[in-house]
Design a protein around this motif. Structure first.
Motif, PDB file in Angstrom:
ATOM      1  N   VAL A 245       0.851  -1.193   0.000  1.00 44.65           N
ATOM      2  CA  VAL A 245       0.000   0.000   0.000  1.00 44.65           C
ATOM      3  C   VAL A 245       0.881   1.234   0.000  1.00 44.65           C
ATOM      4  N   ASP A 246       0.297   2.363  -0.400  1.00 47.60           N
ATOM      5  CA  ASP A 246       1.018   3.629  -0.315  1.00 47.60           C
ATOM      6  C   ASP A 246       0.705   4.288   1.025  1.00 47.60           C
ATOM      7  N   LYS A 247       1.211   5.524   1.224  1.00 41.99           N
ATOM      8  CA  LYS A 247       1.027   6.211   2.507  1.00 41.99           C
ATOM      9  C   LYS A 247      -0.437   6.456   2.851  1.00 41.99           C
ATOM     10  N   ALA A 248      -1.292   6.536   1.841  1.00 43.38           N
ATOM     11  CA  ALA A 248      -2.720   6.769   2.069  1.00 43.38           C
ATOM     12  C   ALA A 248      -3.493   5.451   2.190  1.00 43.38           C
TER      13      ALA A 248
ATOM     14  N   GLY B 228       9.050   7.941  -6.237  1.00 45.45           N
ATOM     15  CA  GLY B 228       8.696   8.964  -5.260  1.00 45.45           C
ATOM     16  C   GLY B 228       7.649   8.541  -4.245  1.00 45.45           C
ATOM     17  N   VAL B 229       7.190   7.282  -4.325  1.00 49.43           N
ATOM     18  CA  VAL B 229       6.119   6.805  -3.444  1.00 49.43           C
ATOM     19  C   VAL B 229       6.707   5.987  -2.288  1.00 49.43           C
ATOM     20  N   HIS B 230       6.297   6.326  -1.071  1.00 54.52           N
ATOM     21  CA  HIS B 230       6.636   5.528   0.107  1.00 54.52           C
ATOM     22  C   HIS B 230       5.700   4.323   0.122  1.00 54.52           C
ATOM     23  N   LEU B 231       6.267   3.133   0.286  1.00 56.21           N
ATOM     24  CA  LEU B 231       5.492   1.898   0.203  1.00 56.21           C
ATOM     25  C   LEU B 231       5.540   1.144   1.526  1.00 56.21           C
ATOM     26  N   LYS B 232       4.443   0.438   1.836  1.00 55.15           N
ATOM     27  CA  LYS B 232       4.409  -0.431   3.007  1.00 55.15           C
ATOM     28  C   LYS B 232       4.012  -1.826   2.543  1.00 55.15           C
ATOM     29  N   PHE B 233       4.892  -2.799   2.829  1.00 52.98           N
ATOM     30  CA  PHE B 233       4.652  -4.188   2.459  1.00 52.98           C
ATOM     31  C   PHE B 233       4.312  -5.002   3.694  1.00 52.98           C
ATOM     32  N   ASP B 234       3.309  -5.865   3.580  1.00 56.45           N
ATOM     33  CA  ASP B 234       3.040  -6.924   4.552  1.00 56.45           C
ATOM     34  C   ASP B 234       3.347  -8.218   3.832  1.00 56.45           C
ATOM     35  N   VAL B 235       4.245  -9.016   4.426  1.00 55.61           N
ATOM     36  CA  VAL B 235       4.784 -10.184   3.746  1.00 55.61           C
ATOM     37  C   VAL B 235       4.619 -11.430   4.605  1.00 55.61           C
ATOM     38  N   GLU B 236       4.306 -12.542   3.950  1.00 54.69           N
ATOM     39  CA  GLU B 236       4.301 -13.853   4.597  1.00 54.69           C
ATOM     40  C   GLU B 236       5.203 -14.766   3.765  1.00 54.69           C
ATOM     41  N   ILE B 237       6.267 -15.280   4.386  1.00 54.89           N
ATOM     42  CA  ILE B 237       7.182 -16.178   3.695  1.00 54.89           C
ATOM     43  C   ILE B 237       6.570 -17.577   3.696  1.00 54.89           C
ATOM     44  N   VAL B 238       6.340 -18.137   2.512  1.00 54.37           N
ATOM     45  CA  VAL B 238       5.717 -19.446   2.371  1.00 54.37           C
ATOM     46  C   VAL B 238       6.776 -20.544   2.313  1.00 54.37           C
ATOM     47  N   ASP B 239       7.853 -20.303   1.553  1.00 51.95           N
ATOM     48  CA  ASP B 239       8.874 -21.336   1.381  1.00 51.95           C
ATOM     49  C   ASP B 239      10.200 -20.694   1.017  1.00 51.95           C
ATOM     50  N   VAL B 240      11.283 -21.371   1.400  1.00 55.17           N
ATOM     51  CA  VAL B 240      12.636 -20.966   1.027  1.00 55.17           C
ATOM     52  C   VAL B 240      13.383 -22.242   0.651  1.00 55.17           C
ATOM     53  N   ARG B 241      14.047 -22.221  -0.510  1.00 51.35           N
ATOM     54  CA  ARG B 241      14.823 -23.387  -0.931  1.00 51.35           C
ATOM     55  C   ARG B 241      16.034 -22.923  -1.720  1.00 51.35           C
ATOM     56  N   ASP B 242      16.975 -23.837  -1.927  1.00 50.21           N
ATOM     57  CA  ASP B 242      18.122 -23.539  -2.776  1.00 50.21           C
ATOM     58  C   ASP B 242      17.659 -23.461  -4.224  1.00 50.21           C
TER      59      ASP B 242
ATOM     60  N   THR C 211       6.419 -13.663   9.127  1.00 53.05           N
ATOM     61  CA  THR C 211       5.660 -12.556   8.560  1.00 53.05           C
ATOM     62  C   THR C 211       6.374 -11.269   8.942  1.00 53.05           C
ATOM     63  N   LEU C 212       6.228 -10.263   8.129  1.00 49.04           N
ATOM     64  CA  LEU C 212       6.848  -8.979   8.447  1.00 49.04           C
ATOM     65  C   LEU C 212       6.107  -7.857   7.758  1.00 49.04           C
ATOM     66  N   SER C 213       6.223  -6.690   8.345  1.00 45.00           N
ATOM     67  CA  SER C 213       5.746  -5.454   7.738  1.00 45.00           C
ATOM     68  C   SER C 213       6.961  -4.554   7.596  1.00 45.00           C
ATOM     69  N   VAL C 214       7.112  -3.957   6.438  1.00 47.96           N
ATOM     70  CA  VAL C 214       8.273  -3.109   6.192  1.00 47.96           C
ATOM     71  C   VAL C 214       7.862  -1.902   5.368  1.00 47.96           C
TER      72      VAL C 214
END
Length: 162
Positions: A16-19, A126-140, A57-60
């Motif tokens: 999402v953006d700042k608004a 020029g847009v400030h962004l906010k991410f909400d993330v859920e990591i499902v899988d990590v592999r080589d 999960t993380l918000s950044v």
């Protein structure tokens, strides 16, 4: 397994953006799958993922300089409408343009009489962004994926590399 360079990450995200206007969201669809370190993600988001693992999960919040960059007004210009002869053009259309710096995507942002105003900035510059993330899988990543620079689906790569 922790997220690091050359790992394949599967994740869901919303941005999402700042608004709080939703820009993109994968939670209701297919997750995003990519190789870390290939430049697929904006730097701020990729850096925030390093060290995380499946289930996290993380918000950044990402500032423009770590996202799609700052806006540069010099990337907006008026070009003659005659450059689009034979085309039905309208605001929002995107084109590839040849510039002094090579090929670049431009977007028509306005049509003023005989001038077409194009913008070479990324739409999220020029847009400030906010991410909400859920990591499902990590592999080589496989050797083929690393050689090709992208993730392959089940059964391998679905296109030719020439």
């Amino acid at each position: 397994m922790n997220i690091a360079e050359k790992k394949v990450v599967t994740m869901h995200y919303s941005v999402v953006d700042k608004a709080d206007n939703t820009i993109d969201n994968t939670f209701d669809g297919e997750p995003l799958v990519f190789i870390v370190g290939t430049g697929f993600l904006i730097p701020g988001l990729e850096n925030a993922l390093i060290g995380k693992q499946a289930g996290d999960t993380l918000s950044v919040e990402i500032a423009p300089e770590d996202g799609y960059g700052e806006r540069h007004e010099q990337l907006m210009q008026a070009v003659p409408k005659s450059m689009f002869d034979g085309m039905d053009i309208e605001v929002g259309m995107q084109f590839r343009a040849t510039t002094d710096d090579g090929e670049q995507t431009v977007i028509i942002v306005d049509i003023q009489g005989e001038d077409v105003i194009v913008d070479g900035n990324h739409p999220l510059a020029g847009v400030h962004l906010k991410f909400d993330v859920e990591i499902v899988d990590v592999r080589d990543a496989t050797a083929d994926e690393l050689a090709h620079g992208h993730v392959h689906g089940e059964g391998g790569c679905d296109h030719d590399h020439e």
